[in-house]
Design a protein around this motif. Sequence first.
Motif: not given
Length: 352
Positions: A87-88, A90-91, A106, A108, A110-111, A114
């Motif tokens: 996530s790091g 990728t952000k 992606d 991770s 992270l999204y 969303d």
Amino acid sequence: MFAAGAKGVKTMGYRVVVVGATGNVGREMLNILAEREFPIDEIAALASSRSQGSEIEFGETGKKLKVQNVEHFDFTGWDIALFAAGSGPTKIYAPKAASQGCVVIDNSSLYRMDPDVPLIVPEVNPEAIDGYKARNIIANPNCSTAQMVVALKPLHDRAKIKRVVVSTYQSVSGAGKEGMDELFEQSRAIFVGDPVEPKKFTKQIAFNVIPHIDVFLDDGSTKEEWKMVVETKKILDPAVKVVATCVRVPVFVGHSEALHVELENELSATEAQEILREAPGVMLVDKRENGGYVTPIECVGDYATFVSRVREDPTVENGLALWCVSDNLRKGAALNAVQIAELLGRRHLKKG
């Protein structure tokens, strides 16, 4: 595999980037792109500055890729970026790639939740990929969720699932190379009588099981358990109720799950077996005899989500129980990402 063409001539392949190419999942992405002969004109392997300049194999093609630094990479003119970087990074770099016209897939977390980013398992919700243009990003689900929804989808289509109770038995490769190294080192230490000290995991993993993956949340569940709940709702059906207990086990590769499913309509174990036998992405191995089921060792390196031990659950009306096993580095991560890329190519990025 590589579509060769003269300069200025439109060719039939894609320009593909793998971000995090030196990690477990990134390497597996390269292997699967090669195995499945994904149509590629050009491929780039990216990682952090620590790996810059090192070489990595592109499957069994014999081609070596020189690892480039993601910090300085220009994604303009590239078609697809498969992210396996956590996530790091990728952000920072996924929005950059997306803004430069490269579609991000992606791996991770992270999204995933969303609302403007599709969360895709191609056998389950391929039509959801049509929403990728909102952010130019597509999310790959959690490894445990991916294999579970592949097994659940055909049953849901036939008899509508109301509730799922799942217990997972997750391999240490889900925690990356550090997790695999810790299991190996602890096992060796125990055999020679050396002290065992947990580093990656909260307790000894060798010859043990740990009912704790990711951080604890306020309600007592872990984030891994929460992911399985919310991701299943987003991919399969918001109305499905899910409760999960996620457990780390001393297995190197391959996640297993014990699923208890409550259905709205009656479905016998025999009918469920027939449905699963024909389901995309599922391999039914279900003989009621010694060894007539699949364990993690047998699933390693395979594309399928294996289902065994299908039986009726007499404790609820219209209940089924089943056992589900898959290679978490493949269907749980790299394979699903490549399948998303294939789906994206068929529906949106057609070449030729």
